[in-house]
Enzyme design. Structure first.
Site, PDB file in Angstrom:
ATOM      1  NE  ARG A  51      35.234  45.188  48.609  1.00  0.00           N
ATOM      2  CZ  ARG A  51      34.009  45.532  48.234  1.00  0.00           C
ATOM      3  NH1 ARG A  51      33.541  46.702  48.514  1.00  0.00           N
ATOM      4  NH2 ARG A  51      33.224  44.689  47.593  1.00  0.00           N
ATOM      5  CB  THR A  52      40.832  42.496  45.122  1.00  0.00           C
ATOM      6  OG1 THR A  52      40.246  42.055  46.342  1.00  0.00           O
ATOM      7  CG2 THR A  52      42.246  41.951  45.034  1.00  0.00           C
ATOM      8  CE  LYS A  80      39.795  34.941  20.899  1.00  0.00           C
ATOM      9  NZ  LYS A  80      40.892  35.718  20.297  1.00  0.00           N
ATOM     10  NE  ARG A 101      39.632  38.105  43.335  1.00  0.00           N
ATOM     11  CZ  ARG A 101      38.908  38.834  44.174  1.00  0.00           C
ATOM     12  NH1 ARG A 101      37.660  39.150  43.855  1.00  0.00           N
ATOM     13  NH2 ARG A 101      39.412  39.254  45.321  1.00  0.00           N
ATOM     14  CG  HIS A 129      41.950  37.386  48.952  1.00  0.00           C
ATOM     15  ND1 HIS A 129      42.854  38.290  48.430  1.00  0.00           N
ATOM     16  CD2 HIS A 129      40.715  37.913  48.728  1.00  0.00           C
ATOM     17  CE1 HIS A 129      42.185  39.318  47.910  1.00  0.00           C
ATOM     18  NE2 HIS A 129      40.892  39.105  48.087  1.00  0.00           N
TER      19      HIS A 129
HETATM   20  C1  NCD Z   1      36.652  38.576  49.226  1.00  0.00           C
HETATM   21  C2  NCD Z   1      37.098  37.591  48.181  1.00  0.00           C
HETATM   22  O1  NCD Z   1      37.086  37.896  46.990  1.00  0.00           O
HETATM   23  O2  NCD Z   1      37.488  36.511  48.596  1.00  0.00           O
HETATM   24  N1  NCD Z   1      36.487  39.862  48.731  1.00  0.00           N
HETATM   25  C3  NCD Z   1      37.570  40.693  48.680  1.00  0.00           C
HETATM   26  O3  NCD Z   1      38.521  40.453  47.964  1.00  0.00           O
HETATM   27  N2  NCD Z   1      37.572  41.752  49.497  1.00  0.00           N
HETATM   28  C4  NCD Z   1      35.517  38.126  50.041  1.00  0.00           C
HETATM   29  C5  NCD Z   1      34.254  37.695  49.362  1.00  0.00           C
HETATM   30  O4  NCD Z   1      34.142  37.715  48.135  1.00  0.00           O
HETATM   31  O5  NCD Z   1      33.337  37.334  50.095  1.00  0.00           O
END
Ligand code: NCD
Length: 304
Positions: A51-52, A80, A101, A129
């Protein structure tokens, strides 16, 4: 230049601006379809995501911009041994904004120090997040009509769940929010959050182990996945992974208008029989993520 590393990087009024813009986009999805023409978003994902990453990419494409990036550490020069500082210096000359991320807490903050483009934290280890929080706040305000006067239950992995940490940080700024923190002892919220955020601000909260007992009180239930990838050993994960499972029987204890949110991905913690309950809004929540990310990109690129 502005970055979004922690949910507190945005003041309450900046946050409300983003939510209002997201709402405007929601009501007229084509309105800004060319506003980022010629701009590029880099998605630097050192950890898995559905999703993100894809909602960031969809957001930039919906604004008429383009996207580039990588979706795992293995397919980047991190494999690397390249540092985040060096990577971002280079990406700064390829793109206009980036979403990162990373499994290490603080990596996007380090990137922001070396970057000459806005850096958005798309999840750093078990820490924060903030764009999930924007998504959650948008969902709550759209479907509940308010961000104050709420009893909010958080259930599951409150220790490693970065979405929980960020949403608590954001919600303590609204009036009369009571937190009900439901988890096994081993997965309680981290001490820094309890002491420096909840206690220091005299926030009303309780920590409990039984979901059924508190369900009737909740206006919102934020379910979370036990974060397998952050455990030090498999045995602990196996023992704790099914601590809470929300099913139709438990939902019958909740208020008629309680909302169930979940950042997704879901594993076992919400039975699929709950999906058709009108109070289950987690798929709608995932859809809303695109509009808030469109609004955020517009604000950080200063085109809105
Ligand atoms: C979450 C995350 O990556 O922290 N997912 C997301 O971005 N919607 C929650 C999770 O991974 O459980």
């Amino acid at each position: 230049m502005k970055h979004l590393i922690s949910p507190l990087d945005l003041s309450v009024s900046e946050l409300e601006d983003i939510l209002n813009l997201a709402s405007e986009i929601f009501n007229d999805k084509k309105k800004y379809s060319d506003i980022c023409h010629g701009k590029k978003l880099a998605t630097l994902f050192y950890e898995p995501s559905t999703r993100t990453r894809l909602s960031f990419e969809a957001a930039m494409l919906n604004l008429g911009g383009s996207v580039l990036g990588f979706s795992s550490a293995d397919s980047s020069s991190a494999a690397k041994g390249e540092s985040v500082a060096d990577t971002i210096r280079v990406i700064s000359s390829y793109a206009d904004i980036c979403a990162m991320r990373h499994p290490k807490e603080g990596a996007p903050l380090v990137a922001s120090i070396y970057s000459s483009i806005p850096v958005i934290n798309a999840g750093d280890g078990g820490h924060n997040h903030p764009t999930q929080t924007l998504t959650d706040l948008f969902t709550i305000s759209k479907l509940k009509g308010r961000l104050d006067n709420l009893t909010v239950g958080f259930c599951g992995d409150l220790k490693f769940g970065r979405t929980v940490h960020s949403l608590i940080n954001a919600l303590v700024r609204y009036k009369n929010v009571h937190f009900v923190l439901v988890s096994p002892d081993e997965l309680k919220i981290p001490a820094y959050l309890r002491e420096e955020v909840l206690d220091a601000n005299h926030i009303s909260y309780e920590e409990v182990k039984n979901l059924e007992a508190v369900l009737p009180d909740l206006d919102l239930l934020y379910m979370t996945r036990v974060q397998k990838e952050r455990f030090f050993n498999e045995e602990d994960y196996i023992r704790l992974k099914d601590s809470f499972i929300l099913d139709a029987k438990k939902m019958s204890l909740a208020k008629e208008d309680m909302l169930v949110l979940h950042p997704l991905p879901r594993v076992n913690e919400i039975s699929t029989e709950v999906d058709n309950d009108k109070r289950a809004v987690y798929f709608k929540q995932a859809e809303f993520g695109v509009y808030v990310r469109m609004a955020l990109i517009m604000k950080l690129l200063e085109v809105a």
